[in-house]
Design a protein around this motif. Structure first.
Motif, PDB file in Angstrom:
ATOM      1  N   ILE A  51      -4.438  -4.858   7.533  1.00 58.92           N
ATOM      2  CA  ILE A  51      -5.461  -4.834   8.569  1.00 58.92           C
ATOM      3  C   ILE A  51      -6.742  -4.313   7.918  1.00 58.92           C
ATOM      4  N   LEU A  52      -7.773  -5.157   7.970  1.00 60.25           N
ATOM      5  CA  LEU A  52      -9.018  -4.846   7.288  1.00 60.25           C
ATOM      6  C   LEU A  52     -10.085  -4.325   8.247  1.00 60.25           C
ATOM      7  N   ASN A  53     -10.846  -3.372   7.753  1.00 57.88           N
ATOM      8  CA  ASN A  53     -12.022  -2.883   8.454  1.00 57.88           C
ATOM      9  C   ASN A  53     -13.195  -3.084   7.500  1.00 57.88           C
ATOM     10  N   ARG A  54     -14.091  -3.983   7.847  1.00 60.49           N
ATOM     11  CA  ARG A  54     -15.214  -4.357   6.976  1.00 60.49           C
ATOM     12  C   ARG A  54     -14.721  -4.807   5.605  1.00 60.49           C
ATOM     13  N   ASN A  55     -13.696  -5.639   5.634  1.00 61.55           N
ATOM     14  CA  ASN A  55     -13.098  -6.244   4.439  1.00 61.55           C
ATOM     15  C   ASN A  55     -12.424  -5.252   3.491  1.00 61.55           C
ATOM     16  N   VAL A  56     -12.116  -4.074   3.982  1.00 61.74           N
ATOM     17  CA  VAL A  56     -11.390  -3.065   3.199  1.00 61.74           C
ATOM     18  C   VAL A  56     -10.111  -2.733   3.961  1.00 61.74           C
ATOM     19  N   PRO A  57      -8.956  -2.682   3.274  1.00 57.48           N
ATOM     20  CA  PRO A  57      -7.713  -2.356   3.983  1.00 57.48           C
ATOM     21  C   PRO A  57      -7.812  -0.993   4.679  1.00 57.48           C
ATOM     22  N   ALA A  58      -7.576  -1.003   5.990  1.00 59.40           N
ATOM     23  CA  ALA A  58      -7.570   0.236   6.775  1.00 59.40           C
ATOM     24  C   ALA A  58      -6.140   0.748   6.895  1.00 59.40           C
ATOM     25  N   PHE A  59      -5.209  -0.180   7.066  1.00 59.24           N
ATOM     26  CA  PHE A  59      -3.790   0.156   7.121  1.00 59.24           C
ATOM     27  C   PHE A  59      -2.990  -1.121   7.017  1.00 59.24           C
ATOM     28  N   TYR A  60      -1.683  -0.958   6.907  1.00 54.91           N
ATOM     29  CA  TYR A  60      -0.774  -2.101   6.806  1.00 54.91           C
ATOM     30  C   TYR A  60       0.124  -2.135   8.031  1.00 54.91           C
ATOM     31  N   CYS A  61       0.263  -3.301   8.586  1.00 53.23           N
ATOM     32  CA  CYS A  61       1.155  -3.524   9.721  1.00 53.23           C
ATOM     33  C   CYS A  61       2.486  -3.991   9.120  1.00 53.23           C
ATOM     34  N   VAL A  62       3.489  -3.115   9.194  1.00 53.66           N
ATOM     35  CA  VAL A  62       4.765  -3.368   8.529  1.00 53.66           C
ATOM     36  C   VAL A  62       5.847  -3.622   9.577  1.00 53.66           C
ATOM     37  N   PRO A  63       6.514  -4.790   9.539  1.00 52.54           N
ATOM     38  CA  PRO A  63       7.604  -5.043  10.482  1.00 52.54           C
ATOM     39  C   PRO A  63       8.694  -3.976  10.353  1.00 52.54           C
ATOM     40  N   ALA A  64       9.365  -3.679  11.447  1.00 51.72           N
ATOM     41  CA  ALA A  64      10.357  -2.601  11.500  1.00 51.72           C
ATOM     42  C   ALA A  64      11.439  -2.768  10.443  1.00 51.72           C
ATOM     43  N   ASP A  65      11.965  -3.966  10.253  1.00 59.27           N
ATOM     44  CA  ASP A  65      13.050  -4.134   9.281  1.00 59.27           C
ATOM     45  C   ASP A  65      12.566  -3.909   7.850  1.00 59.27           C
ATOM     46  N   VAL A  66      11.338  -4.288   7.556  1.00 59.93           N
ATOM     47  CA  VAL A  66      10.771  -4.048   6.224  1.00 59.93           C
ATOM     48  C   VAL A  66      10.583  -2.549   6.007  1.00 59.93           C
ATOM     49  N   LEU A 113      12.333   2.662   3.537  1.00 62.05           N
ATOM     50  CA  LEU A 113      12.847   4.025   3.638  1.00 62.05           C
ATOM     51  C   LEU A 113      14.199   4.169   2.958  1.00 62.05           C
ATOM     52  N   GLU A 114      15.081   3.183   3.158  1.00 65.31           N
ATOM     53  CA  GLU A 114      16.401   3.220   2.519  1.00 65.31           C
ATOM     54  C   GLU A 114      16.266   3.183   0.997  1.00 65.31           C
ATOM     55  N   THR A 115      15.354   2.357   0.502  1.00 64.15           N
ATOM     56  CA  THR A 115      15.135   2.253  -0.939  1.00 64.15           C
ATOM     57  C   THR A 115      14.604   3.569  -1.500  1.00 64.15           C
ATOM     58  N   LEU A 116      13.646   4.180  -0.799  1.00 61.19           N
ATOM     59  CA  LEU A 116      13.117   5.472  -1.242  1.00 61.19           C
ATOM     60  C   LEU A 116      14.202   6.545  -1.244  1.00 61.19           C
ATOM     61  N   GLU A 117      15.060   6.524  -0.226  1.00 61.39           N
ATOM     62  CA  GLU A 117      16.161   7.494  -0.172  1.00 61.39           C
ATOM     63  C   GLU A 117      17.124   7.280  -1.337  1.00 61.39           C
ATOM     64  N   ASP A 118      17.427   6.007  -1.631  1.00 61.20           N
ATOM     65  CA  ASP A 118      18.302   5.699  -2.766  1.00 61.20           C
ATOM     66  C   ASP A 118      17.703   6.204  -4.077  1.00 61.20           C
ATOM     67  N   ILE A 119      16.405   6.019  -4.253  1.00 58.03           N
ATOM     68  CA  ILE A 119      15.725   6.492  -5.465  1.00 58.03           C
ATOM     69  C   ILE A 119      15.825   8.011  -5.559  1.00 58.03           C
ATOM     70  N   GLU A 120      15.590   8.685  -4.437  1.00 56.95           N
ATOM     71  CA  GLU A 120      15.671  10.148  -4.422  1.00 56.95           C
ATOM     72  C   GLU A 120      17.085  10.624  -4.758  1.00 56.95           C
ATOM     73  N   LEU A 121      18.094   9.989  -4.154  1.00 56.83           N
ATOM     74  CA  LEU A 121      19.480  10.376  -4.434  1.00 56.83           C
ATOM     75  C   LEU A 121      19.850  10.107  -5.890  1.00 56.83           C
ATOM     76  N   ASN A 122      19.373   8.993  -6.447  1.00 61.02           N
ATOM     77  CA  ASN A 122      19.628   8.703  -7.861  1.00 61.02           C
ATOM     78  C   ASN A 122      18.973   9.744  -8.761  1.00 61.02           C
ATOM     79  N   ASN A 123      17.767  10.176  -8.404  1.00 59.79           N
ATOM     80  CA  ASN A 123      17.086  11.207  -9.192  1.00 59.79           C
ATOM     81  C   ASN A 123      17.858  12.518  -9.158  1.00 59.79           C
TER      82      ASN A 123
END
Length: 83
Positions: A35-50, A55-65
């Motif tokens: 989502i752009l504000n004056r052609n600069v990304p203001a935020f990202y609209c992320v579908p719930a499943d994505v 989050l699951e991937t980040l948790e897996d990375i943390e657990l692996n660390n």
């Protein structure tokens, strides 16, 4: 103005988002929409499943660390009865 990378294939303006939020989400066909504000990304609209997958991937990375950091620790043998 500084050049900025947009991490999405599809973009929409805040005006478009305000006009029809669900149409903006559906236009992404399951992908992230920048989502752009004056052609600069203001935020990202992320579908719930994505988002959930991220989050699951980040948790897996943390657990692996954590597991990697403990790999050199002394092992303690325990029987199931002791648990």
């Amino acid at each position: 103005m500084m050049t900025q990378v947009i991490h999405a294939r599809l973009t929409a303006s805040i005006t478009e988002l305000k006009k029809s939020p669900m149409d903006t989400v559906l236009a992404g066909e399951g992908e992230v929409v920048a989502i752009l504000n004056r052609n600069v990304p203001a935020f990202y609209c992320v579908p719930a499943d994505v988002y959930e997958h991220m989050l699951e991937t980040l948790e897996d990375i943390e657990l692996n660390n954590i597991a990697d950091s403990r790999a050199d620790q002394k092992r303690i043998r325990v029987s199931l009865d002791e648990l």
